[in-house]
Each structure stands twice: as C-alpha cells, then as structure tokens.
Design a protein around this motif. Sequence first.
Motif, short mmCIF file in Angstrom:
data_model
loop_
_atom_site.label_atom_id
_atom_site.label_comp_id
_atom_site.label_asym_id
_atom_site.label_seq_id
_atom_site.Cartn_x
_atom_site.Cartn_y
_atom_site.Cartn_z
N GLY A 133 -6.02 -1.87 -7.66
CA GLY A 133 -4.66 -2.38 -7.82
C GLY A 133 -4.10 -2.91 -6.52
O GLY A 133 -4.74 -2.87 -5.47
N ASP A 134 -2.87 -3.42 -6.60
CA ASP A 134 -2.23 -4.02 -5.43
C ASP A 134 -1.11 -3.17 -4.86
O ASP A 134 -0.59 -3.46 -3.79
N ASP A 135 -0.73 -2.10 -5.57
CA ASP A 135 0.40 -1.28 -5.15
C ASP A 135 -0.09 -0.09 -4.34
O ASP A 135 -0.23 1.03 -4.83
N LEU A 136 -0.39 -0.35 -3.05
CA LEU A 136 -1.01 0.67 -2.19
C LEU A 136 -0.08 1.14 -1.08
O LEU A 136 -0.12 2.31 -0.69
N TYR A 137 0.73 0.24 -0.55
CA TYR A 137 1.58 0.55 0.60
C TYR A 137 3.04 0.28 0.22
O TYR A 137 3.55 -0.83 0.38
N PRO A 138 3.73 1.30 -0.31
CA PRO A 138 5.11 1.10 -0.78
C PRO A 138 6.10 1.04 0.38
O PRO A 138 5.91 1.65 1.43
N VAL A 139 7.18 0.31 0.14
CA VAL A 139 8.27 0.21 1.10
C VAL A 139 9.59 0.46 0.37
O VAL A 139 9.89 -0.20 -0.63
N ALA A 140 10.37 1.42 0.86
CA ALA A 140 11.69 1.72 0.33
C ALA A 140 12.42 2.54 1.39
O ALA A 140 11.78 3.12 2.29
N PRO A 141 13.73 2.62 1.33
CA PRO A 141 14.46 3.35 2.39
C PRO A 141 14.01 4.80 2.56
O PRO A 141 14.01 5.31 3.69
N GLN A 142 13.63 5.46 1.46
CA GLN A 142 13.28 6.88 1.51
C GLN A 142 11.77 7.11 1.73
O GLN A 142 11.32 8.25 1.76
N ILE A 143 11.01 6.03 1.92
CA ILE A 143 9.56 6.14 2.15
C ILE A 143 9.27 5.83 3.61
O ILE A 143 9.60 4.75 4.11
N HIS A 144 8.65 6.79 4.29
CA HIS A 144 8.38 6.64 5.72
C HIS A 144 6.91 6.92 6.02
O HIS A 144 6.30 7.79 5.38
N TYR A 145 6.37 6.20 6.99
CA TYR A 145 4.97 6.31 7.39
C TYR A 145 4.88 7.05 8.72
O TYR A 145 5.62 6.74 9.66
N ALA A 146 3.95 8.00 8.80
CA ALA A 146 3.71 8.76 10.02
C ALA A 146 2.31 8.42 10.53
O ALA A 146 1.32 8.72 9.86
N PHE A 147 2.22 7.77 11.69
CA PHE A 147 0.95 7.33 12.24
C PHE A 147 0.51 8.25 13.38
O PHE A 147 1.34 8.73 14.15
N ILE A 148 -0.79 8.46 13.49
CA ILE A 148 -1.30 9.33 14.53
C ILE A 148 -1.61 8.58 15.82
O ILE A 148 -1.91 9.19 16.83
N ASN A 149 -1.54 7.24 15.77
CA ASN A 149 -1.72 6.45 17.00
C ASN A 149 -0.95 5.15 16.89
O ASN A 149 -0.59 4.69 15.80
N SER A 150 -0.68 4.54 18.04
CA SER A 150 0.09 3.30 18.08
C SER A 150 -0.69 2.12 17.53
O SER A 150 -0.10 1.14 17.05
N ARG A 151 -2.02 2.18 17.61
CA ARG A 151 -2.84 1.07 17.10
C ARG A 151 -2.59 0.83 15.62
O ARG A 151 -2.26 -0.29 15.20
N ASP A 152 -2.75 1.88 14.81
CA ASP A 152 -2.56 1.71 13.37
C ASP A 152 -1.11 1.40 13.04
O ASP A 152 -0.81 0.62 12.12
#
Length: 472
Positions: A133-152
Amino acid sequence: MKVALIHYHLRTGGVTRVISNQSAALTALGIDHLILSAGPAPANVPHRRIEELDYQISPDRISNSLFHLLLAACEQHFGGPPDLWHLHNPTLGKNTHFPALVKDLAESQTPLILQPHDFAEDNRPSNYPGLTGDDLYPVAPQIHYAFINSRDQGLLENAGLPPTNSHLLPNAVVGEELPKDSANSPSENLVLYPVRGIRRKNLGEVVLLAALAPAGTRFAVSLAPENEVWQDVHDRWEQFSQQRNLPVDFNVTDRIPPVEGAGTDYQTWLEHASHLLTTSVAEGFGLAFLEPILKGKPLLGRDLPEITDDFHQEGIQPGRLYQNIPIPLSALDLPTLRNLLRERLLESYQQYGQSFHDDQLEEAWQTLTEGDSVDFGKLPEPFQEEIIQQALAGKTDYLDDLRIWLMETLAETEPTARPGQLGSYSLHRSQADLEALYQTAISAPAGSPSWLNKEEVLKQYLSPTRFHFLRN
C-alpha cells in the motif's frame, strides 16, 4: 497518561534494549504503560504477548486486524484504550500486517509516536515488498516521529515530513563501567571487535588491520552471525585468516579465552582487551562508538560521520578513527569491479521495483572511484581478499600510512572521552526527552492523517551515491 508500546518481539537485540530503557523511564515517571509484542515475555515489565506481531506472520494467522487485537489487550490492562501509542520500527517490512496497523493507528486519531530504527528502504530490498500500500508514513498534528539519528531525520524531512513532527530521540547508553583494576590492566595489544560478525560489520577490514598491525598484536571478533547467509561470509574470512596465519580469531565469546587460564565469557574478553575496534560500514544509532567510553576502553577503527556527527555536536570524540582506506585504482581490476557494480545495482533496483539506467551506474561509479581511489571498506569481499594478499606479499606501499597510524594508535592506551561526557545519552536525559515528546503529542489537536509519498521516501535511500557492496 496510559501508553502502549508496540514492537515485533522482545528477543535480545538493540531495539529490545531501547524498549526496556523506555519502560524503566516510564516507570520512574509514574506513567502507566504496557508493552505489546510477541514472545519471549520479559521479566519485570508490563507486557502482553501478541504472537501476531512477530516477523513473517502468514495472513491466516490473523482472524482480526492487528489494531483490534492490540486494542483488546489494552482494554484488558487499562480498562480502555491507551492515551498514546508508541510503535517501534513501523516500516521495517518484517510483518506484512504492519502497514494496515499504522493506517488504523493513524486514523484512530489517538496520539501516536512512530520510532523507526531501521528502514526497508535502506538496503533491505527483501523487506520492501512487506510495505504494502501507499499509506506508510502518516502526518497529522498528533502524530510525531522519533529518530535515533540526524541522518534518518533529515532524509524523512527531505521526503516531506514537517519538522514540527520530527524529533531526535537518541538511545540511552547505560550499563556498568568496568572495575578500575580490570579496565586498567588489559593484555597488551589485544584488539576486540565486540559485535556479531554480520556482513555490514566489514570483517575483511579487521583482517587487513591484522595483516598490517605491529608484531604481537592480536584481533578478535566476539560472535558469529545467526543468519546462514552472513554465517558463510563470516566463515570465509575465518578460513582466509587461518590459512595465512593471521593474528585474528573469530566467534571467541564462550569458546576460547583471551589468555591462558582466563574465562571465555564476554566480560572477560572485554576486561582483557587493550583496545576496542569498529570497522562497520553502517550503523543505526552508533552504540559501538559510545559504549567503549562507558567501559573506559580506547576505540579505534572506521568513522561513520553521518552517525558520529551527532556525538561531535555533544562535544564527544568517540575514538581514534579514519574515514577511509584509499586503494589506488591501479591496484584494482576496474572492468570487473564496474561490471559487478552494474550487476548489483541492477539487482537492487529491480528488487525495489524501480527502473535502472546507465546514468545511475555512472553516478555510482564516480562516487565509488572519487579521487582516483576506492575506499577499502566499499569493496566487495573478493577484492578485499586480493588487497590483503598484496599486503602480505609486500606489494602495498600505498598502505604504509595505515601501518604507521596503527602503530601509533595502538600505543595510545587512554580513551578519547570519559563516561562523564555521556550525560546527553543518560537514562535521565532519555527519560526527560521521552516525557517531553509524549506531552507534545498528547497536547496536539487531533486531525485526520495525510501521507508522505512512498516513492519520495524510497528515493532518499535508494540512490546511486548511497550504494554499498557490503550492504547490498
């Protein structure tokens, strides 16, 4: 606040350590939480075993959606749904039900933290078909991403992720320091590579260093891979080294002692090591650079600037490191290398379902051979073997600088940083960052998700300039 943390499993590994540390942080904060994963069930953490979360679960194993299975487990534990979901490695591609789970979680409009550690787009083509499918990376005000490095973090922002929804959440570096007497009385010139020797750990470079190091230096690699494919690569390097009487041992932990009469366990090897080593060509967070500091051991080997730049920003010099080992083009069979590059690139692009053109081959070739040399760590194993053979035959004057660097570096017995400098990666700092992230998500207004373009995310990782033989 009630929080549900989700992962495929809690078997021994880096992500499991992260989740355990997060559970400890949430407990210290008094936040009610539940970990949802397949077995094994851990001790002393709130956990519900959901076998359907594990790797490679066939469709007939799930009669209901993963979302409803997790929701039912939360209702049993909390008496209702959680206030926040925290999903680890959502796009690794190891479970074909995860894309639907991400979609359901996002559309529930409950605050959601997505914490990717690894990406199917990042040199894992066999995983990518699992990202249906195409719905893999959602964006909304209450959805936040936590990355373990600055590269990603940077790559996902390049793909369209709003910076307001993007956060750096480095792993905590925790563990006991070595006793002073053991840390300060190691065996002379015993260099330990404390890893499981999978392919991207670049074992050929360990063998090259062993061939160039001063007489009396010994090298050791902790563990063999569990994956059969990587086991073959590991065993080939072990046989290559044995046949040439090179001073490097493989799979030493719980098998042979560092010195006669000593134990064979990892802790004993660590105590006896004079130096720790890294030759890896790719890391996620980079514990390999920070854990030696915690143990009071000097680190030497290959730098990975896209990882270590984060540490430099915190004022930490993680070790005595080189960024490449240049091999002149004149020492290489260039037509064979170019043909192999084309073959592997084509294979990779086809596995990702992408077209491949000659201009992409040229871009990859120019990147590989930049400056009239090729970095040893970017060569495929047969080419690495040939360079080591030349070094043993005394035909590699171009490696004299590396010989001198090794001699000087092995004479340095003090680490380049101290445990007290790791405050930015302490459990206390991780706890504060996690709490702040949760509060940000909880306090945001709820909204329906939009989605990052799947192809745009893939394009960030599937680039000719990022191709690497030892990761392909």
